[in-house]
Design an enzyme around this catalytic site. Structure first.
Site, PDB file in Angstrom:
ATOM      1  CB  THR A 153      27.351   4.480   5.413  1.00 48.96           C
ATOM      2  OG1 THR A 153      27.638   3.082   5.419  1.00 48.96           O
ATOM      3  CG2 THR A 153      25.888   4.690   5.760  1.00 48.96           C
ATOM      4  CG  HIS A 154      31.860   4.187   5.774  1.00 55.13           C
ATOM      5  ND1 HIS A 154      32.729   4.783   6.668  1.00 55.13           N
ATOM      6  CD2 HIS A 154      30.814   3.714   6.516  1.00 55.13           C
ATOM      7  CE1 HIS A 154      32.239   4.649   7.905  1.00 55.13           C
ATOM      8  NE2 HIS A 154      31.069   4.022   7.827  1.00 55.13           N
ATOM      9  CB  SER A 275      38.409  15.478 -23.430  1.00 60.60           C
ATOM     10  OG  SER A 275      39.736  15.337 -23.858  1.00 60.60           O
ATOM     11  CE  LYS A 281      36.282  11.805 -19.778  1.00 59.48           C
ATOM     12  NZ  LYS A 281      37.515  12.310 -19.179  1.00 59.48           N
ATOM     13  CD  GLU A 288      35.110  17.750 -12.735  1.00 60.45           C
ATOM     14  OE1 GLU A 288      35.705  16.674 -12.654  1.00 60.45           O
ATOM     15  OE2 GLU A 288      35.159  18.462 -13.759  1.00 60.45           O
ATOM     16  CE1 TYR A 315      36.469  51.817   8.157  1.00 62.54           C
ATOM     17  CE2 TYR A 315      38.441  53.161   8.337  1.00 62.54           C
ATOM     18  CZ  TYR A 315      37.596  52.371   7.584  1.00 62.54           C
ATOM     19  OH  TYR A 315      37.881  52.128   6.270  1.00 62.54           O
TER      20      TYR A 315
HETATM   21  N1  ARG Z   1      36.824  53.001   1.729  1.00 62.24           N
HETATM   22  C1  ARG Z   1      36.663  52.914   3.126  1.00 62.24           C
HETATM   23  C2  ARG Z   1      36.230  51.502   3.558  1.00 62.24           C
HETATM   24  O1  ARG Z   1      35.814  50.758   2.743  1.00 62.24           O
HETATM   25  C3  ARG Z   1      35.646  53.908   3.568  1.00 62.24           C
HETATM   26  C4  ARG Z   1      35.821  54.423   4.969  1.00 62.24           C
HETATM   27  C5  ARG Z   1      37.057  55.232   5.049  1.00 62.24           C
HETATM   28  N2  ARG Z   1      37.249  55.781   6.343  1.00 62.24           N
HETATM   29  C6  ARG Z   1      38.433  56.285   6.755  1.00 62.24           C
HETATM   30  N3  ARG Z   1      38.482  56.733   7.957  1.00 62.24           N
HETATM   31  N4  ARG Z   1      39.482  56.283   6.001  1.00 62.24           N
HETATM   32  O2  ARG Z   1      36.346  51.138   4.684  1.00 62.24           O
END
Ligand code: ARG
Length: 488
Positions: A153-154, A275, A281, A288, A315
């Site tokens: 721990t720690h 290295s 090394k 990492e 959208y």
């Molecule tokens: N390339 C667009 C995206 O990845 C597709 C949808 C585009 N729709 C629009 N109304 N321009 O979101």
């Protein structure tokens, strides 16, 4: 002439603007999903008598050819794969037929569907890879129920444990990771198609049918929700961050354990670098990088959260910017899991060094205090005081020393209260410490064997679930292909 811009827009954007706008590069990931979505949509349109049978067969034939030719055959001057694909189809079969494919949908529901289809395969593959890593941890743990080592721990010597106990700790974390991926899979495997731009459509499409044809579990009902949300991406990427955090902590241990100071393991040469100046090394570069990639991946999750957080429904083009983070993240997490599996599976384990290290740092002090409680019936806090005083002195505990200290602290000799020299010697044996800790979850060999059997059971269940998901998916895509053939 660009089939998208020719109506509303007069000017063709320059190359610099197109590069800024285009998603073509990331769309390579969804090309095949897009063809599948097109096919399912076209079959459904035909079944609903929205397009004619002859049109359907001609479109499906075109889509087959497009699928065979691959994304490189598409015109990359279009802003995304969806419109480039439609343009190619129209070029092949004419606008009178090809121009009917996009009836009753939008790129907004189309792209969301494509991302979900592609992501669900990635999630299943990731689940399989995490399951392999768990299997490797179990396979090594089975040989090390009695391999005693320091527990920390720690990052300070704390109490003795075993390698099996440590490896099973990591295995359990990955078992939980798999449950989280499963939940993300369920959230991802839902169909947004038919939501169109956001307000659905006046065509009498059948959304349940595309859900079935594409092997989704259900339909996302509210059409505004369907195109707006990227919560399935965020949920998946949160899983990835969790997995990477678990991997990174394991990588950190491997890095420490392979130092000269610890000397508990030696990583296989395959998982090491050297290295350019120091010829002696042997560096744990893979571990990492795994630790570092966790940071990159967390950055991607924050990017997607930040991209989404201010967007009004439905959208917005901003959403396009989120998707490449998803693909980069899933590639990174899958590769990291495979690296961890290989690294753990091939490392050399130096049992003797682990054992020797259990004699450093008075790791049996807790057990000694517990013995004072049990055998001399004193409160734990008093025992903690007495044993802490011995640790401060740096002397080996004997009955005489303990008596001397207890006389000072509680004015009574512990030997008068029933403590024996043998019980002290037993308490100071690291292996005895481990064996005593045999309650549920403890490091005692008997108990880690039980834990291992349980982990194995969970692993079999996980493999079965993955099989079921894969079969559901394969069945749906075979069925879609078969139905498409019937339409040719
Ligand atoms: N390339 C667009 C995206 O990845 C597709 C949808 C585009 N729709 C629009 N109304 N321009 O979101």
């Amino acid at each position: 002439m660009n089939i998208l811009r020719r109506g509303r827009l007069a000017v063709v954007p320059g190359e610099d603007i197109m590069r800024f706008t285009s998603s073509m590069e990331a769309d390579k990931r969804i090309f095949y999903a897009d063809v599948e979505v097109d096919k399912a949509h076209v079959v459904m349109l035909t079944e609903q008598s929205i397009i004619k049978e002859v049109e359907c067969s001609s479109i499906l034939r075109g889509l087959d050819k497009i699928q065979k030719d691959g994304i490189s055959a598409l015109d990359t001057s279009y802003e995304d794969v969806h419109i480039a694909l439609e343009a190619r189809l129209i070029e092949m079969v004419g606008e009178d037929i090809g121009g009917r494919m996009h009836s009753g949908r939008s790129r907004n529901d189309e792209v969301a569907t494509c991302i979900r289809l592609t992501l669900r395969v990635e999630l299943l593959n990731l689940m399989g890879e995490v399951a392999n890593l768990i299997a490797t941890l179990i396979k090594i743990a089975v040989k090390h129920h009695e391999t005693i080592m320091p527990g920390y721990t720690h990052t300070q010597h704390a109490q003795p444990t075993t390698l099996a106990h440590n490896l099973l700790a990591h295995a359990n974390a990955f078992i939980r990771d798999i449950s989280r991926i499963k939940a993300a899979y369920v959230c991802t495997n839902q169909n947004p198609l038919g939501a169109a731009a956001f307000a659905s459509t006046g065509f009498s499409i059948n959304r349940e049918r595309t859900t079935e044809l594409l092997g989704f579990d259900s339909t996302i009902e509210n059409s505004m929700d369907a195109v707006s949300t990227r919560d399935f991406m965020i949920e998946s990427m949160s899983c990835f961050s969790n997995i990477m955090t678990n991997l990174s902590r394991m990588a950190e241990e491997l890095i420490l354990w392979s130092t000269s100071e610890f000397g508990f393991i030696e990583l296989n040469d395959r998982y090491s670098s050297t290295s350019s100046i120091m010829p002696q090394k042997k560096n744990p570069d893979i571990a990492e990088l795994m630790r570092a990639k966790t940071g990159t991946l967390n950055g991607s999750l924050i990017s997607v959260l930040t991209i989404c957080k201010g967007l009004p429904y439905s959208y917005n083009r901003d959403l396009q910017e989120a998707t490449p983070h998803l693909w980069r993240s899933v590639d990174t997490v899958r590769a990291s899991v495979r690296m961890a599996d290989g690294m753990i599976g091939t490392m050399g384990i130096k049992k003797e060094n682990m054992k020797k290290a259990t004699n450093i740092g008075f790791m049996t002090a807790t057990e000694l205090a517990d013995v004072l409680v049990r055998n001399a019936d004193i409160p734990f806090r008093t025992a903690h005081h007495i044993v802490g005083s011995i640790a401060k002195k740096g002397t080996t505990p004997t009955l005489a020393i303990l008596d001397e200290l207890s006389s000072r602290i509680i004015h009574e000799k512990l030997s008068d209260r029933g403590l024996s020299g043998k019980s002290i010697r037993d308490a100071l044996d690291p292996m005895n410490n481990v064996k005593k800790r045999n309650i549920k979850g403890g490091p005692a060999p008997r108990e880690t064997k039980r834990q291992l059997t349980f982990a194995n059971k969970k692993l079999s269940k996980i493999r079965k679930d993955i099989d079921i998901f894969n079969r559901q998916r394969d069945k749906a895509s075979d069925k879609l292909e078969k139905i498409c053939k019937e339409h040719l």
